[in-house]
Design a protein around this motif. Sequence first.
Motif, PDB file in Angstrom:
ATOM      1  N   UNK A 261       0.370  -1.010  -0.188  1.00 44.71           N
ATOM      2  CA  UNK A 261      -0.098  -0.189  -0.482  1.00 44.71           C
ATOM      3  C   UNK A 261       0.868   1.266  -0.110  1.00 44.71           C
ATOM      4  N   UNK A 262       1.299   1.162  -0.584  1.00 46.06           N
ATOM      5  CA  UNK A 262       3.047   2.288  -1.078  1.00 46.06           C
ATOM      6  C   UNK A 262       3.855   1.688  -2.212  1.00 46.06           C
ATOM      7  N   UNK A 263       4.726   2.975  -2.290  1.00 44.32           N
ATOM      8  CA  UNK A 263       5.952   2.337  -3.419  1.00 44.32           C
ATOM      9  C   UNK A 263       7.081   3.562  -2.849  1.00 44.32           C
ATOM     10  N   UNK A 264       7.642   2.832  -1.423  1.00 43.45           N
ATOM     11  CA  UNK A 264       8.394   3.298  -0.987  1.00 43.45           C
ATOM     12  C   UNK A 264       9.513   2.560  -0.913  1.00 43.45           C
ATOM     13  N   UNK A 265       9.916   1.105  -0.590  1.00 45.60           N
ATOM     14  CA  UNK A 265      10.245   0.333  -1.427  1.00 45.60           C
ATOM     15  C   UNK A 265      11.423   0.457  -2.185  1.00 45.60           C
ATOM     16  N   UNK A 266      11.519   0.783  -3.133  1.00 40.48           N
ATOM     17  CA  UNK A 266      12.237   1.533  -4.492  1.00 40.48           C
ATOM     18  C   UNK A 266      13.291   2.815  -3.917  1.00 40.48           C
ATOM     19  N   UNK A 267      13.041   3.188  -2.267  1.00 40.57           N
ATOM     20  CA  UNK A 267      14.157   4.247  -1.716  1.00 40.57           C
ATOM     21  C   UNK A 267      15.434   3.033  -1.711  1.00 40.57           C
ATOM     22  N   UNK A 268      15.178   1.957  -1.575  1.00 37.26           N
ATOM     23  CA  UNK A 268      16.113   0.781  -0.809  1.00 37.26           C
ATOM     24  C   UNK A 268      17.135  -0.135  -1.571  1.00 37.26           C
ATOM     25  N   UNK A 269      16.870   0.752  -3.022  1.00 41.67           N
ATOM     26  CA  UNK A 269      17.623  -0.032  -3.900  1.00 41.67           C
ATOM     27  C   UNK A 269      19.372   0.835  -3.886  1.00 41.67           C
ATOM     28  N   UNK A 270      18.535   2.290  -3.192  1.00 38.98           N
ATOM     29  CA  UNK A 270      20.150   2.918  -3.147  1.00 38.98           C
ATOM     30  C   UNK A 270      21.652   2.279  -2.513  1.00 38.98           C
ATOM     31  N   UNK A 271      20.760   1.949  -1.321  1.00 37.64           N
ATOM     32  CA  UNK A 271      21.678   0.663  -0.456  1.00 37.64           C
ATOM     33  C   UNK A 271      21.822  -0.398  -1.151  1.00 37.64           C
ATOM     34  N   UNK A 272      21.293  -1.051  -1.662  1.00 35.02           N
ATOM     35  CA  UNK A 272      21.608  -1.991  -2.297  1.00 35.02           C
ATOM     36  C   UNK A 272      22.550  -1.521  -3.626  1.00 35.02           C
ATOM     37  N   UNK A 273      22.583  -0.358  -4.563  1.00 27.85           N
ATOM     38  CA  UNK A 273      24.052  -0.320  -4.923  1.00 27.85           C
ATOM     39  C   UNK A 273      25.120   0.019  -4.099  1.00 27.85           C
TER      40      UNK A 273
END
Length: 320
Positions: A261-273
Motif C-alpha cells: 500500500x505504498x511505493x517507498x520500497x524502491x528507495x532501498x535500491x540506493x543502499x543495495x547499489x
Amino acid sequence: MKNLLRLIRPAQWMKNFFVFGPLVFGGALFRGDALLSGAVVFLAFSLAASSIYCFNDIHDVADDRRHPEKCHRPIASGAVSIGRAYALMALLFAASMALCLLLGTCQMAPEDTALLAQSATFNVQCSMFRAPSSAFRVLAVILFYWLLNLAYCAKLKQYAIIDVCIVAFGFVLRLLAGGLATGIALSKWIVLMTFLVTLFMSFAKRRDDVLRMEATGEAPRKNTIHYNTTFINQAITITAAVTLVCYIMYTVSPEVIAQLHNDYLYLTSVLVLVGLLRYIQIAVVEKKSGNPTQVILRDRFIQLVGLVWLLAFLMIIYVL
C-alpha cells in the motif's frame, strides 16, 4: 575438540541464514512457529554443510599439504585422521536428516494462515506445511544440496563457471528449504536476486585466486587457469548490474506496491547499489575478496549498509 570444530567450520554457518529469507520477505518474521521451523532448517543445513567440509578436506588432503595456508587444516596437518573425519561426516549428515523430520510436527495457526494468504510477494501453501510431506520435501532439498556438493568437491569444482554457478545455486536451495519449511512459496524475484548476488560474490572470490596465481605462478585451484582478471572483472560487473536491476524491478512491481500500500520500497535500491559498490571496491581496489564470510564479518561499511537496508526494508514492510 578444537580441531574438530575447525574441521566443521562453524563460522561458515552464517551462509545458512538465507533460510530465513522467506520469513523476512513474506511478513512472517515475528511468527513463532515459522521462526522455529526456520531455526530447525538452519541447523539442519549447517550440519549438512559441515559434513561437506569434512569430505572436501578429505578429498583435497594431498593438495592441501602442499598449500602454504591450507596445510594447517586439521586433516592436512595430521591433527584429525581421515577415518575420524569420515565418521564425523556421517554423524553430521545423519543428524541433519533427523532434524528435517522434526518439521512434520510443526503446525500453522489459522490466523497466521489468513494473514500470510494476503501476501502478494509470497503465496502460502498451508496444506503442504501442515502435512508431514513438507518435512520430506525439506529433507529432499538438503539431500540434493549434499549430493550436489559431494559432486562439486569430487569433480565439478574443476570446471570454470560451473563451479561458481553451483555455489550460487546452493544459496537458492537454502532459500527454497526455508520456504518449504514455513509454507511460503518464493517470489521469482527473490530467487533470481539470491542466485545473482551470490554468483557475484563467488566471482569476486575467484578474483582473489587469479591474483594469487598471477603473483606466484601457481593456481590455487585447478580451474583457476581458465580465469583471468579481465574476464573476472567483466563477470563481476555484469552480475552486479543485473542484481541491481532485478532488485529495482522487484521494488517497483505492481503486486508488491499493492501489497504494501505504498511505493517507498524502491528507495532501498540506493543502499543495495552502495553495498555492491563497496564489495567491488574490496575486490578490485583492496584485493581482499577471497573469503566472502570474512568480508561481511570484518568490513564495518558493509555491515552498516546492510543494517540500514534491513531496518528500512522491515519498516516499509511491517510498519508503513
